[in-house]
Design a protein around this motif. Structure first.
Motif, short mmCIF file in Angstrom:
data_model
loop_
_atom_site.label_atom_id
_atom_site.label_comp_id
_atom_site.label_asym_id
_atom_site.label_seq_id
_atom_site.Cartn_x
_atom_site.Cartn_y
_atom_site.Cartn_z
N ASP A 1 0.84 -1.20 0.00
CA ASP A 1 0.00 0.00 0.00
C ASP A 1 0.87 1.25 0.00
OD1 ASP A 1 -2.28 -1.60 0.16
OD2 ASP A 1 -2.34 -1.51 2.35
N ASP B 1 4.78 -15.95 -11.88
CA ASP B 1 4.13 -14.81 -11.23
C ASP B 1 4.77 -13.49 -11.62
OD1 ASP B 1 2.12 -16.21 -9.98
OD2 ASP B 1 2.99 -16.09 -7.97
N GLU C 1 3.54 -12.69 -15.01
CA GLU C 1 2.13 -12.27 -14.89
C GLU C 1 2.04 -10.86 -14.35
OE1 GLU C 1 -1.99 -11.85 -14.56
OE2 GLU C 1 -0.71 -12.99 -15.92
N GLY C 2 2.83 -10.54 -13.34
CA GLY C 2 2.82 -9.19 -12.77
C GLY C 2 3.21 -8.13 -13.78
N ALA D 1 0.43 -7.89 -16.43
CA ALA D 1 -0.75 -7.20 -15.90
C ALA D 1 -0.49 -5.70 -15.80
CB ALA D 1 -1.12 -7.77 -14.53
N PHE D 2 0.72 -5.32 -15.39
CA PHE D 2 1.06 -3.92 -15.28
C PHE D 2 0.99 -3.26 -16.66
CE2 PHE D 2 4.21 -0.50 -15.45
CZ PHE D 2 3.76 0.32 -14.42
N LYS E 1 -2.43 -2.96 -17.83
CA LYS E 1 -3.27 -2.17 -16.91
C LYS E 1 -4.48 -2.97 -16.44
CE LYS E 1 -1.83 2.10 -18.93
NZ LYS E 1 -1.17 3.09 -18.73
N ARG E 2 -4.21 -4.20 -16.00
CA ARG E 2 -5.26 -5.07 -15.47
C ARG E 2 -4.77 -5.68 -14.17
NH1 ARG E 2 -3.26 -10.07 -15.90
NH2 ARG E 2 -1.93 -10.60 -17.67
N PRO E 3 -5.68 -6.15 -13.34
CA PRO E 3 -5.25 -6.80 -12.10
C PRO E 3 -4.49 -8.10 -12.42
CG PRO E 3 -7.60 -6.28 -12.03
CD PRO E 3 -7.13 -6.03 -13.43
N PRO E 4 -3.45 -8.40 -11.68
CA PRO E 4 -2.72 -9.64 -11.92
C PRO E 4 -3.48 -10.85 -11.37
CG PRO E 4 -1.76 -8.48 -10.06
CD PRO E 4 -2.82 -7.58 -10.63
N ALA E 5 -3.23 -11.99 -11.98
CA ALA E 5 -3.81 -13.26 -11.51
C ALA E 5 -2.64 -14.17 -11.12
CB ALA E 5 -4.65 -13.89 -12.61
#
Length: 121
Positions: free
Chosen positions: A27, A102, A105-106, A109-110, A113-117
């Motif tokens: 965060d 992972d 995938e990260g 996703a970045f 601009k989508r949430p990673p799975a």
């Protein structure tokens, strides 16, 4: 995975629980919280930041710079005696993580601009 020695510096500044929170949850830490936690020494409004930074630079530049360097070296030695080893460990861990699914995938996703799975692989 934190890097740049932050696995050593952050726990020393904010304590174990907050360091784990920052590393695992990722965060954002706002300016007031960073000041309260001891991550920064000063917080200035945007319109005053450059002037405050320039004043600090001038103060340090006009001071006993060799004494500053020695003080910094001595303080870092007592606070972070295993700095080099910690940097090596971070690099080793990051190198291993960069080869995982992972990680790919990260990054994907970045870029998309989508949430990673994440799958833990």
């Amino acid at each position: 995975m934190p890097d740049g020695g932050s696995t050593l510096f952050v726990p020393a500044a904010v304590g174990k629980a907050r360091a784990f929170q920052m590393a695992l949850m990722g965060d954002r830490v706002d300016a007031k919280t960073a000041l309260d936690w001891g991550l920064v020494n000063f917080v200035h409004p945007d319109d005053a930041l450059i002037g405050e930074a320039e004043a600090l630079v001038e103060r340090f530049a006009a001071g006993p710079t060799r004494s500053y360097a020695s003080s910094k070296k001595a303080l870092n030695q007592v606070l972070y005696p295993q700095f080099e080893e910690q940097l090596d460990l971070e690099a080793e861990l990051q190198h291993g993580l960069a080869r995982t699914q992972d990680f790919a995938e990260g990054v994907g996703a970045f870029v998309a601009k989508r949430p990673p799975a994440f799958q833990g692989a």
